[in-house]
Design a protein around this motif. Structure first.
Motif, PDB file in Angstrom:
ATOM      1  N   SER A 155      14.373   9.773   4.511  1.00  0.00           N
ATOM      2  CA  SER A 155      14.680  11.309   4.006  1.00  0.00           C
ATOM      3  C   SER A 155      13.220  12.057   4.253  1.00  0.00           C
ATOM      4  N   HIS A 156      12.385  11.419   4.140  1.00  0.00           N
ATOM      5  CA  HIS A 156      10.827  12.126   4.209  1.00  0.00           C
ATOM      6  C   HIS A 156       9.872  11.441   5.131  1.00  0.00           C
ATOM      7  N   ILE A 157       9.140  11.889   5.703  1.00  0.00           N
ATOM      8  CA  ILE A 157       7.727  11.431   6.281  1.00  0.00           C
ATOM      9  C   ILE A 157       6.716  12.236   5.624  1.00  0.00           C
ATOM     10  N   GLY A 158       5.965  11.697   4.746  1.00  0.00           N
ATOM     11  CA  GLY A 158       5.059  12.514   4.074  1.00  0.00           C
ATOM     12  C   GLY A 158       5.820  13.401   3.283  1.00  0.00           C
ATOM     13  N   ASP A 159       5.035  14.604   3.350  1.00  0.00           N
ATOM     14  CA  ASP A 159       6.117  15.684   2.405  1.00  0.00           C
ATOM     15  C   ASP A 159       7.304  16.469   3.428  1.00  0.00           C
ATOM     16  N   MET A 160       7.307  16.055   4.505  1.00  0.00           N
ATOM     17  CA  MET A 160       8.196  16.657   5.658  1.00  0.00           C
ATOM     18  C   MET A 160       9.603  15.973   5.071  1.00  0.00           C
ATOM     19  N   LYS A 161      10.691  16.897   4.895  1.00  0.00           N
ATOM     20  CA  LYS A 161      11.918  16.463   4.639  1.00  0.00           C
ATOM     21  C   LYS A 161      12.716  16.453   6.050  1.00  0.00           C
ATOM     22  N   ALA A 216       0.802  -1.230  -0.056  1.00  0.00           N
ATOM     23  CA  ALA A 216       0.004  -0.196   0.049  1.00  0.00           C
ATOM     24  C   ALA A 216       0.821   1.216  -0.009  1.00  0.00           C
ATOM     25  N   ALA A 217       1.879   1.321   0.876  1.00  0.00           N
ATOM     26  CA  ALA A 217       3.004   2.312   0.701  1.00  0.00           C
ATOM     27  C   ALA A 217       3.638   2.578  -0.566  1.00  0.00           C
ATOM     28  N   ASN A 218       3.917   1.426  -1.116  1.00  0.00           N
ATOM     29  CA  ASN A 218       4.554   1.505  -2.446  1.00  0.00           C
ATOM     30  C   ASN A 218       3.686   2.077  -3.351  1.00  0.00           C
ATOM     31  N   ASP A 219       2.469   1.678  -3.522  1.00  0.00           N
ATOM     32  CA  ASP A 219       1.317   2.123  -4.390  1.00  0.00           C
ATOM     33  C   ASP A 219       1.047   3.822  -4.430  1.00  0.00           C
ATOM     34  N   GLU A 220       1.692   4.340  -2.988  1.00  0.00           N
ATOM     35  CA  GLU A 220       1.887   5.822  -3.102  1.00  0.00           C
ATOM     36  C   GLU A 220       2.887   6.330  -3.275  1.00  0.00           C
ATOM     37  N   GLY A 221       3.983   5.756  -3.610  1.00  0.00           N
ATOM     38  CA  GLY A 221       5.210   6.334  -3.853  1.00  0.00           C
ATOM     39  C   GLY A 221       6.225   6.215  -2.685  1.00  0.00           C
ATOM     40  N   TYR A 222       5.740   5.436  -1.659  1.00  0.00           N
ATOM     41  CA  TYR A 222       6.689   5.393  -0.358  1.00  0.00           C
ATOM     42  C   TYR A 222       7.387   4.245  -0.461  1.00  0.00           C
ATOM     43  N   HIS A 223       8.155   4.104   0.891  1.00  0.00           N
ATOM     44  CA  HIS A 223       9.088   2.655   0.910  1.00  0.00           C
ATOM     45  C   HIS A 223       8.124   1.756   2.028  1.00  0.00           C
ATOM     46  N   ASP A 224       7.578   2.359   3.015  1.00  0.00           N
ATOM     47  CA  ASP A 224       6.913   2.016   4.269  1.00  0.00           C
ATOM     48  C   ASP A 224       6.016   3.098   4.654  1.00  0.00           C
ATOM     49  N   SER A 225       5.478   2.508   5.824  1.00  0.00           N
ATOM     50  CA  SER A 225       4.457   3.530   6.609  1.00  0.00           C
ATOM     51  C   SER A 225       4.546   3.788   8.163  1.00  0.00           C
TER      52      SER A 225
END
Length: 241
Positions: free
Chosen positions: A211-217, A124-133
């Protein structure tokens, strides 16, 4: 060791506990810690495990038959299951991008299979462009990710969530706490804007910067490099026998 039917993720069909251990040139990292955790879970869950000598002999055999420069050894125990595999592992080279999973996830003290739910969180995280949640509990306390413990730099101090918040008692997390000065305390979701830097820590990735949590760098600077070096220095591979 008899052959067993495997599910789509390579786990034995059925249920039980497992340990995933990184190997370097056939030598596992923190083997003793992994086996102590497995034994504690087995005793609590009523799972009988083979003798230490037999397990060690099987490890040596499997590692010898499946050599890899860097590998992933997985040991599975169930009431009628004992299964060891050793596969190649590709080192992670890029920092992790995490999002927030939107629902409360109940933590698991024991490392159990089937592991489908956790793999589903990754997908599910990968589907949104992330590695994990990033996961949280019913008190809105940060717990872990689908497959890793979390360490955050907040107010100049490295902190990780307590086991009581509902996290797996990770092997690398324990090393970071016992040997690298990481403090243990509850971390509320409201503190996320205060996170300066962070790591995902697990037996395979050891310490992967975030590197990021959501949009927060997040910052990956000197403090991160120092902690990563400390953790890795305390994760030296050792011979099985």
């Amino acid at each position: 060791m008899s052959s067993v039917a495997l599910d789509s993720h390579g786990f034995p069909q059925g249920s039980g506990i497992f340990e995933t251990i990184k190997t370097v040139n056939g030598a596992p990292i923190a083997l003793g810690r992994h086996m102590r955790r497995a034994l504690e879970s087995a005793l609590e869950l009523g799972i009988s495990i083979p003798s230490e000598d037999f397990i060690r002999e099987e490890m040596i055999r499997v590692l010898g038959e499946n050599p890899h420069d860097v590998g992933r050894m997985r040991i599975c125990f169930g009431k009628v299951i004992f299964h060891i595999t050793h596969d190649s592992y590709v080192e992670l080279t890029e920092p992790a991008r995490l999002n927030f999973y939107t629902q409360t996830v109940i933590g698991e003290v024991h490392k159990r299979f089937p592991y489908d739910f956790r793999f589903g969180l990754i997908d599910a995280a990968n589907d949104e462009g992330y590695h994990d949640s990033v996961l949280f509990n019913e008190k809105n306390e940060i717990t872990e990710t689908a497959v890793s413990n979390l360490i955050f730099l907040i107010g100049g101090e490295w902190v990780t969530s307590p086991i009581s918040s509902g996290i797996l008692p990770g092997v690398i997390r324990a090393i970071a706490v016992e040997n690298c000065g990481v403090k243990v305390r509850p971390i509320h979701v409201s503190e996320i804007p205060e996170v300066e830097s962070g790591f995902m820590v697990s037996s395979l990735r050891i310490a992967q910067p975030i590197s990021h949590i959501g949009d927060m760098k997040l910052k990956i600077g000197d403090a991160s490099r120092v902690l990563e070096e400390q953790i890795r220095a305390n994760c030296k591979p050792v011979s099985v026998g």
